[in-house]
Design a protein around this motif. Structure first.
Motif, PDB file in Angstrom:
ATOM      1  N   TRP A  56      54.318   9.067  27.565  1.00 16.07           N
ATOM      2  CA  TRP A  56      54.902  10.127  26.614  1.00 16.07           C
ATOM      3  C   TRP A  56      55.520  11.296  27.076  1.00 16.07           C
ATOM      4  N   THR A  57      56.592  11.895  26.276  1.00 12.92           N
ATOM      5  CA  THR A  57      57.237  13.059  26.871  1.00 12.92           C
ATOM      6  C   THR A  57      57.654  13.790  25.447  1.00 12.92           C
ATOM      7  N   SER A  58      58.407  14.553  25.523  1.00  9.56           N
ATOM      8  CA  SER A  58      58.942  15.529  24.646  1.00  9.56           C
ATOM      9  C   SER A  58      60.239  16.030  24.787  1.00  9.56           C
ATOM     10  N   THR A  59      61.224  16.311  23.801  1.00 10.16           N
ATOM     11  CA  THR A  59      62.218  17.138  23.803  1.00 10.16           C
ATOM     12  C   THR A  59      62.455  17.994  22.670  1.00 10.16           C
ATOM     13  N   GLU A  68      58.945  29.596   5.605  1.00 10.10           N
ATOM     14  CA  GLU A  68      59.020  30.733   4.750  1.00 10.10           C
ATOM     15  C   GLU A  68      60.112  31.427   4.918  1.00 10.10           C
ATOM     16  N   GLU A  69      60.817  31.649   6.131  1.00 10.93           N
ATOM     17  CA  GLU A  69      61.909  32.190   6.441  1.00 10.93           C
ATOM     18  C   GLU A  69      63.162  31.598   6.862  1.00 10.93           C
ATOM     19  N   PRO A  70      64.278  31.721   6.240  1.00  9.49           N
ATOM     20  CA  PRO A  70      65.585  30.847   6.892  1.00  9.49           C
ATOM     21  C   PRO A  70      66.016  31.412   8.354  1.00  9.49           C
ATOM     22  N   GLY A  71      66.590  30.400   8.913  1.00  5.35           N
ATOM     23  CA  GLY A  71      67.011  30.618  10.013  1.00  5.35           C
ATOM     24  C   GLY A  71      67.071  29.408  11.196  1.00  5.35           C
ATOM     25  N   ALA A  72      67.487  29.592  12.249  1.00  2.00           N
ATOM     26  CA  ALA A  72      67.286  28.675  13.328  1.00  2.00           C
ATOM     27  C   ALA A  72      65.982  28.516  13.779  1.00  2.00           C
ATOM     28  N   TYR A  73      65.523  27.373  14.036  1.00  3.21           N
ATOM     29  CA  TYR A  73      64.245  26.805  14.625  1.00  3.21           C
ATOM     30  C   TYR A  73      64.442  26.240  15.818  1.00  3.21           C
ATOM     31  N   LYS A  74      63.344  26.303  16.611  1.00  2.60           N
ATOM     32  CA  LYS A  74      63.374  25.307  17.779  1.00  2.60           C
ATOM     33  C   LYS A  74      62.434  24.017  17.405  1.00  2.60           C
ATOM     34  N   MET A  75      62.946  22.668  17.244  1.00  7.55           N
ATOM     35  CA  MET A  75      62.375  21.674  16.700  1.00  7.55           C
ATOM     36  C   MET A  75      61.786  20.686  18.157  1.00  7.55           C
ATOM     37  N   TRP A  76      60.774  20.294  17.941  1.00  9.67           N
ATOM     38  CA  TRP A  76      60.110  19.580  19.256  1.00  9.67           C
ATOM     39  C   TRP A  76      60.071  18.160  18.711  1.00  9.67           C
ATOM     40  N   VAL A  77      60.177  17.148  19.431  1.00  8.67           N
ATOM     41  CA  VAL A  77      59.947  15.562  19.126  1.00  8.67           C
ATOM     42  C   VAL A  77      59.431  15.022  20.319  1.00  8.67           C
ATOM     43  N   GLY A  78      58.312  14.366  19.987  1.00  9.52           N
ATOM     44  CA  GLY A  78      57.414  13.626  20.911  1.00  9.52           C
ATOM     45  C   GLY A  78      57.709  12.079  20.992  1.00  9.52           C
ATOM     46  N   TYR A  79      57.775  11.522  21.991  1.00  6.98           N
ATOM     47  CA  TYR A  79      58.590  10.130  22.111  1.00  6.98           C
ATOM     48  C   TYR A  79      58.064   9.589  23.613  1.00  6.98           C
ATOM     49  N   GLY A  80      58.429   8.183  23.617  1.00  3.73           N
ATOM     50  CA  GLY A  80      58.169   7.510  24.683  1.00  3.73           C
ATOM     51  C   GLY A  80      59.538   6.577  24.890  1.00  3.73           C
ATOM     52  N   VAL A  81      60.127   6.413  26.144  1.00  2.00           N
ATOM     53  CA  VAL A  81      61.065   5.292  26.363  1.00  2.00           C
ATOM     54  C   VAL A  81      60.725   4.508  27.549  1.00  2.00           C
ATOM     55  N   PRO A  82      61.307   3.333  27.788  1.00  3.42           N
ATOM     56  CA  PRO A  82      60.942   2.461  28.573  1.00  3.42           C
ATOM     57  C   PRO A  82      61.773   2.592  30.038  1.00  3.42           C
ATOM     58  N   GLY A  83      61.567   3.990  30.635  1.00  5.95           N
ATOM     59  CA  GLY A  83      62.058   4.159  31.869  1.00  5.95           C
ATOM     60  C   GLY A  83      63.470   4.218  31.958  1.00  5.95           C
TER      61      GLY A  83
END
Length: 296
Positions: free
Chosen positions: A256-259, A207-222
């Motif tokens: 699983w973790t996030s960044t 609803e409002e323009p601007g900069a946001y903090k976007m999270w991504v959930g993921y998994g990696v093989p160590g």
């Protein structure tokens, strides 16, 4: 010679003070015994000797003393008990004493009653103010009554959050649910991102323009991985860091973790694309994407 004369019958020899103790009696007017005076006979004494205590009242002799009582008079001191027999005279009645203590108690009681009444009145007024609204003193017609419209607060739409199954996939990217622990619905996640050209695009609205903090959930093989981030067809020069923050062992995909990354968004619809490009390490699985808050 006796008191009152000189033994001579001469009138000049009479006691000049004889009249003080002489009683005039009888027809001759001399002598206390009422006998008529005879010429040539010496006068007898004018004194009339009486016994001690004998008194004469109204011509009668009364003898006071033991066994005798004066019917006409008796001195108070001759009565039994003497001075103690006298009846003391009652003095004037003492003025009534005011009970100052009673007056003080009464005053304190009155003040207490007044204070209680004031307290009750204050409690009643406060209760009316809390529970009941004061009624207007004048009647207002329906046409004149002001309208009270409730203030409509704009509903704040929660920030977008989507699972991997809602993403638009490109290249070799595909959904899967073979690895357990994914936080998306049904455990579905996006895999196959380790080939250049593979992509997953998220379409969202704000609803409002601007900069946001976007999270991504993921998994990696160590091992640490990264992807290219493109927002509204504009590529971010910084790759999305997808490190081994869960401290998974090499080859273990179930940690699983996030960044997160700062993304500039427009009001309305926006697109965010995660892709594997040259120079990226793309061995990664994606389960969720969401916005947390607007940041400066």
């Amino acid at each position: 010679m006796t008191a009152g004369n000189t033994g001579s019958d001469t009138p000049g020899n009479d006691d000049p003070f004889g009249y003080l103790y002489r009683s005039e009696g009888g027809e001759g007017g001399a002598g206390g015994d009422g006998a008529t005076r005879q010429q040539g006979v010496p006068r007898t004494s004018y004194n009339q000797v009486r016994a001690v205590g004998e008194r004469q009242y109204g011509g009668a002799s009364q003898q006071s003393g033991p066994g005798r009582q004066n019917a006409s008079y008796a001195a108070p001191e001759t009565l039994p008990g003497g001075e103690r027999a006298r009846t003391p005279q009652a003095g004037p009645p003492a003025p009534p004493q005011r009970n100052h203590k009673g007056l003080l108690i009464g005053a304190v009681a009155v003040v207490g009653v007044v204070c209680i009444a004031i307290g009750i009145a204050m409690l009643n007024n406060s209760g009316k103010g809390a529970d009941n609204k004061a009624q207007p003193s004048e009647t207002v017609s329906a046409s004149e009554e002001p309208e009270h419209k409730p203030t409509e607060k704009p509903s704040k739409t929660p920030l977008p959050k989507d699972d991997a199954g809602s993403l638009k996939l490109g290249g070799t990217a595909a959904t899967s649910k073979d690895i357990p622990g994914a936080r998306s619905a049904g455990g579905v996640y996006v895999g196959g991102m380790n080939t250049p050209g593979a992509s997953a695009t998220w379409t969202l609205n704000v609803e409002e323009p601007g900069a946001y903090k976007m999270w991504v959930g993921y998994g990696v093989p160590g091992k640490d991985q990264n992807l290219t981030l493109t927002v509204n067809d504009k590529r971010d020069p910084r790759p999305l860091n997808m490190g081994n923050f869960a401290n998974a062992e090499e080859g273990a995909w179930d940690k699983w973790t996030s960044t997160w990354q700062r993304v500039p968004l427009n009001k309305g619809t926006n697109t965010v694309t995660l892709s594997c490009e040259d120079g990226n390490k793309c061995d990664v699985n994606i389960d969720q994407l969401w916005l947390e808050k607007k940041i400066a």
